[in-house]
Design an enzyme around this catalytic site. Structure first.
Site, PDB file in Angstrom:
ATOM      1  N   SER A  53       0.871  -1.168   0.000  1.00  0.00           N
ATOM      2  CA  SER A  53       0.000   0.000   0.000  1.00  0.00           C
ATOM      3  C   SER A  53       0.912   1.223   0.000  1.00  0.00           C
ATOM      4  O   SER A  53       1.650   1.448   0.954  1.00  0.00           O
ATOM      5  CB  SER A  53      -0.870  -0.043   1.253  1.00  0.00           C
ATOM      6  OG  SER A  53      -1.666   1.106   1.330  1.00  0.00           O
ATOM      7  N   LYS A  90      -1.174  -1.167  -4.386  1.00  0.00           N
ATOM      8  CA  LYS A  90      -2.273  -0.242  -4.087  1.00  0.00           C
ATOM      9  C   LYS A  90      -1.679   1.142  -3.937  1.00  0.00           C
ATOM     10  O   LYS A  90      -0.664   1.315  -3.253  1.00  0.00           O
ATOM     11  CB  LYS A  90      -2.943  -0.687  -2.788  1.00  0.00           C
ATOM     12  CG  LYS A  90      -3.781   0.370  -2.109  1.00  0.00           C
ATOM     13  CD  LYS A  90      -4.825  -0.265  -1.219  1.00  0.00           C
ATOM     14  CE  LYS A  90      -4.542  -0.115   0.238  1.00  0.00           C
ATOM     15  NZ  LYS A  90      -5.533  -0.821   1.074  1.00  0.00           N
ATOM     16  N   LYS A  92      -2.631   5.055  -2.749  1.00  0.00           N
ATOM     17  CA  LYS A  92      -3.623   5.905  -2.092  1.00  0.00           C
ATOM     18  C   LYS A  92      -3.900   7.085  -3.011  1.00  0.00           C
ATOM     19  O   LYS A  92      -2.974   7.608  -3.662  1.00  0.00           O
ATOM     20  CB  LYS A  92      -3.084   6.409  -0.754  1.00  0.00           C
ATOM     21  CG  LYS A  92      -2.794   5.302   0.253  1.00  0.00           C
ATOM     22  CD  LYS A  92      -4.065   4.758   0.874  1.00  0.00           C
ATOM     23  CE  LYS A  92      -3.760   3.782   2.005  1.00  0.00           C
ATOM     24  NZ  LYS A  92      -4.990   3.264   2.636  1.00  0.00           N
ATOM     25  N   ASP A 128      -6.998   3.435  -3.399  1.00  0.00           N
ATOM     26  CA  ASP A 128      -7.735   3.542  -2.141  1.00  0.00           C
ATOM     27  C   ASP A 128      -7.904   5.023  -1.806  1.00  0.00           C
ATOM     28  O   ASP A 128      -6.913   5.746  -1.650  1.00  0.00           O
ATOM     29  CB  ASP A 128      -6.957   2.831  -1.019  1.00  0.00           C
ATOM     30  CG  ASP A 128      -7.719   2.816   0.306  1.00  0.00           C
ATOM     31  OD1 ASP A 128      -8.854   3.327   0.353  1.00  0.00           O
ATOM     32  OD2 ASP A 128      -7.164   2.271   1.291  1.00  0.00           O
ATOM     33  N   GLU A 137     -11.027   1.286  -3.806  1.00  0.00           N
ATOM     34  CA  GLU A 137     -11.355   1.031  -2.404  1.00  0.00           C
ATOM     35  C   GLU A 137     -11.913   2.291  -1.740  1.00  0.00           C
ATOM     36  O   GLU A 137     -11.326   3.367  -1.859  1.00  0.00           O
ATOM     37  CB  GLU A 137     -10.083   0.553  -1.687  1.00  0.00           C
ATOM     38  CG  GLU A 137     -10.327   0.079  -0.267  1.00  0.00           C
ATOM     39  CD  GLU A 137      -9.048  -0.449   0.393  1.00  0.00           C
ATOM     40  OE1 GLU A 137      -8.030  -0.659  -0.307  1.00  0.00           O
ATOM     41  OE2 GLU A 137      -9.070  -0.639   1.615  1.00  0.00           O
ATOM     42  N   ASP A 173     -14.003  -0.829   2.738  1.00  0.00           N
ATOM     43  CA  ASP A 173     -13.078  -1.009   3.862  1.00  0.00           C
ATOM     44  C   ASP A 173     -13.718  -0.372   5.101  1.00  0.00           C
ATOM     45  O   ASP A 173     -14.413  -1.053   5.864  1.00  0.00           O
ATOM     46  CB  ASP A 173     -11.727  -0.362   3.490  1.00  0.00           C
ATOM     47  CG  ASP A 173     -10.710  -0.320   4.626  1.00  0.00           C
ATOM     48  OD1 ASP A 173     -11.035  -0.713   5.750  1.00  0.00           O
ATOM     49  OD2 ASP A 173      -9.564   0.139   4.407  1.00  0.00           O
ATOM     50  N   LYS A 208     -10.400  -6.242   7.514  1.00  0.00           N
ATOM     51  CA  LYS A 208      -9.349  -5.989   8.507  1.00  0.00           C
ATOM     52  C   LYS A 208      -9.872  -6.589   9.794  1.00  0.00           C
ATOM     53  O   LYS A 208     -10.923  -6.148  10.292  1.00  0.00           O
ATOM     54  CB  LYS A 208      -9.119  -4.486   8.670  1.00  0.00           C
ATOM     55  CG  LYS A 208      -8.459  -3.863   7.449  1.00  0.00           C
ATOM     56  CD  LYS A 208      -8.164  -2.396   7.625  1.00  0.00           C
ATOM     57  CE  LYS A 208      -7.465  -1.868   6.372  1.00  0.00           C
ATOM     58  NZ  LYS A 208      -7.394  -0.405   6.343  1.00  0.00           N
ATOM     59  N   GLY A 215      -4.372  -4.093   5.862  1.00  0.00           N
ATOM     60  CA  GLY A 215      -3.378  -3.863   6.902  1.00  0.00           C
ATOM     61  C   GLY A 215      -3.602  -2.542   7.600  1.00  0.00           C
ATOM     62  O   GLY A 215      -4.271  -1.641   7.076  1.00  0.00           O
TER      63      GLY A 215
END
Ligand SMILES: [Mg+2]
Length: 380
Positions: free
Chosen positions: A147, A173, A175, A200, A225, A250, A274, A302
């Site tokens: 990530s 991934k 952000k 995300d 996400e 999420d 998660k 995570g």
């Protein structure tokens, strides 16, 4: 009708808890980790250290000291654990009985997961079996995923993706946030046309951003996400209808009930589980079973955990339904050194092995624990 889930782990009886301690550690990140709402420069973790019958186990609360990911913090979690969760556990209760008591406490999933993890790891240690075996699973090679936080420049982002690709991470991934969205994704996709790429947004967008979200359909992303609010499930269903790319929820999924709502509304086609965010490993297994029944893949997200939480996520990914790479990265991607051994490393094909041995299969290095120690308090 409610989704039925029965599993032997619900009937196991955790060993009696003897000494219980709160231990807070602060580990500096090698690189600051930024999401749409906040930038963290270190991982401050609340740990639970529990002894019973000669065994000592550690459990990590995934909450941050601040409420910038979700509402729980290490301080609220400590309060709920000490004042509401530990007091209801009586010797001889089964996990099902303990979780029924925990259900009376509304919300506070991360606090609940912290205690549940300790109980299950203690049971596994006392039985001499790895945690995933207690969950009824066989060992497996675990897929890796990275990530990448919000970067200052596109060049910084491309460099970070290149590093991940070189390491053989199975998916990348990135952000995104308002203003660092379509153009940044395009830059990564043009440079890396073949990688498994996802984004995300950590809740940064609204229904008004639908035109921008539709533009993301052009980049062959595995998923988008959490584009909208953490408090929303319904509006995500409106966006999902307009997108080819699957939405993955999420922050919106705090329980099996939330997952059932999201699936019924068509709010997402993938769920990020998660275990801390949903209240523990058993709730994670229930969500995974529901999703599997409906053909919806899940993966393990995570929370930039220390080696303790990271090990929990590794064991969890042996559960059926976890068919997509999660956020499980090498320890060295976050920390110069961790408090737990062995560190997580990727093999040449980018896979992670489950640490061998009973329980989590890890041990805490006392010197490193002291080096990063913030506070330590015996609560029982
Ligand atoms: Mg996320």
């Amino acid at each position: 009708m409610a989704f039925a889930f029965d599993h032997p782990v619900l009937h196991c009886i955790p060993p009696p808890l003897e000494q219980i301690e709160f231990v807070t550690v602060r580990l500096p990140f090698i690189t600051p980790f930024g999401i749409s709402a906040h930038v963290w420069t270190c991982k401050e973790a609340l740990l639970l250290r529990v002894t019973s019958g000669g065994f000592t186990v550690w459990s990590e609360c995934v909450a941050d000291p601040d409420p910038y990911y979700l509402s729980e913090t290490t301080t609220t979690a400590a309060h709920i654990i000490r004042d509401f969760l530990l007091p209801v556990i009586k010797d001889g209760m089964t996990m099902a009985e303990i979780l029924a008591e925990f259900r009376k406490v509304k919300g506070n999933a991360m606090a609940k997961a912290t205690v549940e993890n300790a109980l299950l790891v203690l049971r596994a240690e006392a039985d001499g079996v790895p945690l995933h075996a207690l969950l009824g699973q066989k060992p497996a090679r675990i897929m890796s995923g990275i990530s990448i936080g919000i970067k200052e420049t596109v060049d910084d982002l491309l460099a970070a993706v290149q590093e991940a690709v070189d390491k053989k991470y199975h998916r990348v991934k990135m952000k995104i946030k308002r203003g660092k969205d379509v153009a940044w994704v395009r830059a990564v996709r043009e440079r890396f046309p073949d990688i498994q790429l996802m984004v995300d947004a950590n809740c940064d967008f609204t229904l008004d951003d639908r035109p921008m979200l539709r533009e993301l359909d052009a980049f062959g992303l595995t998923m988008i996400e959490q584009p909208l609010s953490y408090a929303d499930i319904y509006q995500h269903s409106l966006v999902q209808k307009e997108l080819k790319t699957p939405i993955c929820l999420d922050e919106s999924i705090l329980s099996l009930d939330d997952a059932a709502t999201a699936l019924a509304l068509g709010s997402c086609r993938i769920i990020n589980i998660k275990e801390g965010r949903v209240g523990g490993l058993i709730e994670s297994m229930r969500i995974a079973a529901l999703c599997q029944q409906q053909g919806v893949p899940v993966w393990s997200g995570g929370m930039d955990e220390t080696g303790i939480g990271r090990a929990v996520n590794i064991h969890l990914q042996t559960v059926p339904g976890f068919t997509l790479p999660g956020d499980t990265s090498e320890t060295s991607r976050y920390f110069k050194e961790d408090i737990a051994d062995p560190p997580v490393v990727l093999d040449r094909e980018g896979f992670i092995s489950i640490p061998p041995g009973p329980g989590l299969g890890i041990h805490i290095d006392p010197d490193r624990l002291n080096r990063y120690l913030v506070s330590r308090k015996t609560i029982r």
